[in-house]
Design a protein around this motif. Sequence first.
Motif, short mmCIF file in Angstrom:
data_model
loop_
_atom_site.label_atom_id
_atom_site.label_comp_id
_atom_site.label_asym_id
_atom_site.label_seq_id
_atom_site.Cartn_x
_atom_site.Cartn_y
_atom_site.Cartn_z
N GLY A 156 44.94 -28.93 -14.79
CA GLY A 156 46.32 -28.85 -15.24
C GLY A 156 47.00 -30.21 -15.26
N PRO A 157 48.27 -30.24 -15.60
CA PRO A 157 48.99 -31.51 -15.77
C PRO A 157 49.34 -32.21 -14.45
N GLY A 158 49.10 -31.59 -13.32
CA GLY A 158 49.43 -32.20 -12.04
C GLY A 158 50.76 -31.70 -11.51
N LEU A 159 51.06 -32.07 -10.28
CA LEU A 159 52.29 -31.65 -9.63
C LEU A 159 53.40 -32.65 -9.90
N ARG A 160 54.54 -32.16 -10.33
CA ARG A 160 55.68 -33.06 -10.54
C ARG A 160 56.27 -33.54 -9.23
N ASP A 161 56.38 -32.64 -8.27
CA ASP A 161 56.97 -32.94 -6.96
C ASP A 161 56.05 -32.45 -5.85
N PRO A 162 54.91 -33.14 -5.60
CA PRO A 162 53.97 -32.64 -4.58
C PRO A 162 54.58 -32.51 -3.19
N GLU A 163 55.60 -33.31 -2.89
CA GLU A 163 56.23 -33.22 -1.57
C GLU A 163 57.10 -31.97 -1.42
N ARG A 164 57.36 -31.26 -2.51
CA ARG A 164 58.23 -30.07 -2.46
C ARG A 164 57.49 -28.75 -2.63
N VAL A 165 56.21 -28.77 -2.95
CA VAL A 165 55.53 -27.53 -3.32
C VAL A 165 55.53 -26.46 -2.23
N PHE A 166 55.70 -26.85 -0.97
CA PHE A 166 55.71 -25.87 0.12
C PHE A 166 57.13 -25.47 0.53
N ASP A 167 58.13 -26.00 -0.13
CA ASP A 167 59.53 -25.62 0.15
C ASP A 167 59.78 -24.19 -0.32
N PRO A 168 60.44 -23.37 0.53
CA PRO A 168 60.78 -22.02 0.09
C PRO A 168 61.64 -22.06 -1.18
N PHE A 169 61.32 -21.20 -2.10
CA PHE A 169 62.06 -21.00 -3.36
C PHE A 169 61.86 -22.12 -4.38
N TYR A 170 61.00 -23.09 -4.09
CA TYR A 170 60.69 -24.12 -5.09
C TYR A 170 59.71 -23.53 -6.11
N GLY B 224 58.93 -18.58 -5.93
CA GLY B 224 58.62 -19.81 -5.22
C GLY B 224 58.35 -19.60 -3.74
N LEU B 225 57.83 -18.44 -3.39
CA LEU B 225 57.57 -18.16 -1.98
C LEU B 225 56.08 -18.16 -1.62
N GLY B 226 55.20 -18.13 -2.59
CA GLY B 226 53.76 -18.02 -2.32
C GLY B 226 53.22 -19.17 -1.50
N LEU B 227 53.42 -20.41 -1.93
CA LEU B 227 52.89 -21.55 -1.18
C LEU B 227 53.62 -21.76 0.13
N SER B 228 54.90 -21.43 0.17
CA SER B 228 55.65 -21.54 1.42
C SER B 228 55.11 -20.58 2.47
N ALA B 229 54.83 -19.35 2.08
CA ALA B 229 54.27 -18.37 3.00
C ALA B 229 52.86 -18.79 3.43
N THR B 230 52.07 -19.27 2.50
CA THR B 230 50.72 -19.74 2.81
C THR B 230 50.77 -20.88 3.81
N TYR B 231 51.69 -21.81 3.61
CA TYR B 231 51.85 -22.95 4.51
C TYR B 231 52.12 -22.45 5.94
N GLY B 232 53.00 -21.48 6.07
CA GLY B 232 53.32 -20.93 7.39
C GLY B 232 52.13 -20.30 8.07
N VAL B 233 51.34 -19.55 7.33
CA VAL B 233 50.15 -18.90 7.91
C VAL B 233 49.14 -19.96 8.36
N ILE B 234 48.91 -20.95 7.53
CA ILE B 234 47.96 -22.01 7.87
C ILE B 234 48.44 -22.76 9.12
N GLN B 235 49.72 -23.10 9.18
CA GLN B 235 50.27 -23.78 10.36
C GLN B 235 50.14 -22.93 11.62
N ASP B 236 50.37 -21.63 11.50
CA ASP B 236 50.25 -20.72 12.64
C ASP B 236 48.83 -20.71 13.21
N HIS B 237 47.84 -21.02 12.38
CA HIS B 237 46.44 -21.04 12.80
C HIS B 237 45.94 -22.45 13.05
N LYS B 238 46.87 -23.37 13.28
CA LYS B 238 46.56 -24.77 13.62
C LYS B 238 45.82 -25.51 12.50
#
Length: 75
Positions: free
Chosen positions: A23-37, A47-61
């Motif tokens: 694909g064309p790449g991320l316009r704002d890679p620093e924001r992709v895990f922000d809720p509602f982005y 805009g909740l999918g990557l934010s929720a995924t981020y939380g699960v991954i963080q919870d599992h260290k």
Amino acid sequence: MGVSQVSLWHHANEVIVQFADSGPGLRDPERVFDPFYTTKPVGKGTGLGLSATYGVIQDHKGQIPATTAPKADHI
């Protein structure tokens, strides 16, 4: 037509999963895990999918970085 690639390997005590696409790449890679982005039009995504995924991954260290690279002819 786009191309997606998933790579999986084990290193030390870690499992590493890498996703890449043509694909064309991320316009704002620093924001992709922000809720509602989202890059989708209004009403087409929350805009909740990557934010929720981020939380699960963080919870599992784990870590889930996002990077973008210049578009190549292939991945």
